[in-house]
Design a protein around this motif. Structure first.
Motif, PDB file in Angstrom:
ATOM      1  N   LEU A 120       0.883  -1.169   0.000  1.00 18.95           N
ATOM      2  CA  LEU A 120       0.000   0.000   0.000  1.00 18.95           C
ATOM      3  C   LEU A 120       0.916   1.213   0.000  1.00 18.95           C
ATOM      4  O   LEU A 120       1.986   1.197   0.636  1.00 18.95           O
ATOM      5  N   ASP A 121       0.494   2.283  -0.685  1.00 18.77           N
ATOM      6  CA  ASP A 121       1.297   3.505  -0.709  1.00 18.77           C
ATOM      7  C   ASP A 121       1.440   4.060   0.701  1.00 18.77           C
ATOM      8  O   ASP A 121       0.614   3.786   1.574  1.00 18.77           O
ATOM      9  N   THR A 124      -1.726   5.488   1.896  1.00 11.91           N
ATOM     10  CA  THR A 124      -2.913   4.616   1.930  1.00 11.91           C
ATOM     11  C   THR A 124      -3.036   3.964   3.302  1.00 11.91           C
ATOM     12  O   THR A 124      -2.030   3.618   3.921  1.00 11.91           O
ATOM     13  N   ARG A 209       0.334   1.849  -7.625  1.00  9.12           N
ATOM     14  CA  ARG A 209      -0.522   3.039  -7.529  1.00  9.12           C
ATOM     15  C   ARG A 209      -1.726   2.945  -8.473  1.00  9.12           C
ATOM     16  O   ARG A 209      -2.175   3.934  -9.055  1.00  9.12           O
ATOM     17  N   GLN A 210      -2.254   1.735  -8.582  1.00  9.06           N
ATOM     18  CA  GLN A 210      -3.285   1.511  -9.589  1.00  9.06           C
ATOM     19  C   GLN A 210      -4.540   2.365  -9.397  1.00  9.06           C
ATOM     20  O   GLN A 210      -5.042   2.969 -10.354  1.00  9.06           O
ATOM     21  N   VAL A 211      -5.046   2.401  -8.176  1.00  8.12           N
ATOM     22  CA  VAL A 211      -6.305   3.127  -7.972  1.00  8.12           C
ATOM     23  C   VAL A 211      -6.084   4.619  -8.235  1.00  8.12           C
ATOM     24  O   VAL A 211      -6.886   5.279  -8.899  1.00  8.12           O
ATOM     25  N   ARG A 212      -4.960   5.130  -7.739  1.00  2.00           N
ATOM     26  CA  ARG A 212      -4.673   6.559  -7.963  1.00  2.00           C
ATOM     27  C   ARG A 212      -4.587   6.844  -9.467  1.00  2.00           C
ATOM     28  O   ARG A 212      -5.106   7.846  -9.962  1.00  2.00           O
ATOM     29  N   LEU A 225      -7.225   7.087   0.326  1.00  2.00           N
ATOM     30  CA  LEU A 225      -7.435   5.708  -0.124  1.00  2.00           C
ATOM     31  C   LEU A 225      -7.299   4.780   1.070  1.00  2.00           C
ATOM     32  O   LEU A 225      -6.316   4.854   1.823  1.00  2.00           O
TER      33      LEU A 225
END
Ligand code: URA
Length: 260
Positions: A120-121, A124, A209-212, A225
């Motif tokens: 997770l970033d 996040t 960072r897929q969702v971002r 997130l």
């Protein structure tokens, strides 16, 4: 939180735990008969103490292992922690690593072997599995398994119906691997608008960072997130505050993550 995993075991205890022998008598007999080696040397002392993580045990040449010699935790990841060991540079920048959260709760050998299941970033929050089990990491993160991860996404702007539809169908994002940037179309996702600027998004892949990047691709931006769950493993079922964690049994993870 409990300390998991003893550093040293007696030879007869180790052999009993492997499940390879049907009785304690068989365990002792195998040792007395000279059929057991520890790191290549025959050991005939049933009380011989050793660390099974560093000294392999063999029975007539066959490697014996403890059936569940792994530790897994479910962590409610707080904001501001990164999912890797710190480099010198990160240390000098006063970065913090999620592993620090475990340092007082596990023995040093377990601590050294901890891995995060995916990443997770830094910004996040939410559900993160931390484990010594590399196979578990592989099974959950391997793209072919298509394990679903669900996020709560707070967005900068209201999410329009058009944006929602694009996220559901797949959007083109830029992914970076070892410095090389390529373009990639995300797999269809489940996206539900909870409020005008709050989404629940489920994806079955895990590019960096897929969702971002997905939100950027539709002209919006992630403000916060939070990972709610992985398949049926739901963080809120565990009542963990920020930075708190609890041990998880392999069977529990298997039932909640892989039975789908
Ligand atoms: N997608 C992101 O962009 N960041 C995360 O931390 C997890 C998923």
């Amino acid at each position: 939180m409990q300390t998991v995993g003893k550093m040293k075991l007696r030879l007869h205890q180790f052999l009993s735990k492997t499940g390879h022998f049907s009785s304690k008598r068989d365990v002792k007999q195998a040792i007395w008969d000279g059929d057991i080696t520890v790191k290549g040397s025959v050991i005939k002392d049933i009380s011989f103490q050793f660390n099974p993580r560093t000294k392999p045990v063999e029975y007539r040449g066959q490697l014996l292992e403890l059936p569940n010699d792994h530790t897994t935790f479910l962590l409610n990841k707080p904001v501001g922690y990164i999912c890797s060991r710190l480099s010198q540079q990160e240390r000098s920048l006063n970065k913090r690593s999620v592993f620090e959260l475990f340092v007082d709760s596990v023995d040093p050998s377990t601590y050294d072997r901890l891995l995060t299941v995916g990443r997770l970033d830094e910004a996040t929050t939410g559900l993160l599995l931390v484990t010594t089990d590399g196979t578990l990491v592989h099974d959950i993160t391997s793209p072919e398994r298509e394990i679903r991860k669900t996020y709560e996404v707070v967005t900068r702007d209201e999410v329009s119906s058009k944006q929602l539809k694009s996220l559901q169908q797949g959007v083109e994002i830029h992914v970076e691997d070892s410095g090389v940037v390529t373009s990639y179309t995300s797999r269809p996702a489940v996206a539900r608008r909870v409020e005008s600027d709050l989404l629940q998004l489920t994806i079955s892949e895990g590019k960096k960072r897929q969702v971002r990047r997905m939100l950027e691709a539709v002209g919006n931006e992630v403000i916060h997130l939070h990972r709610l769950g992985i398949e049926s493993l739901i963080l809120s079922d565990f009542e963990l505050g920020d930075g708190e964690f609890c041990p998880m049994k392999k069977q529990e993870i298997s039932d909640l993550v892989f039975q789908h």
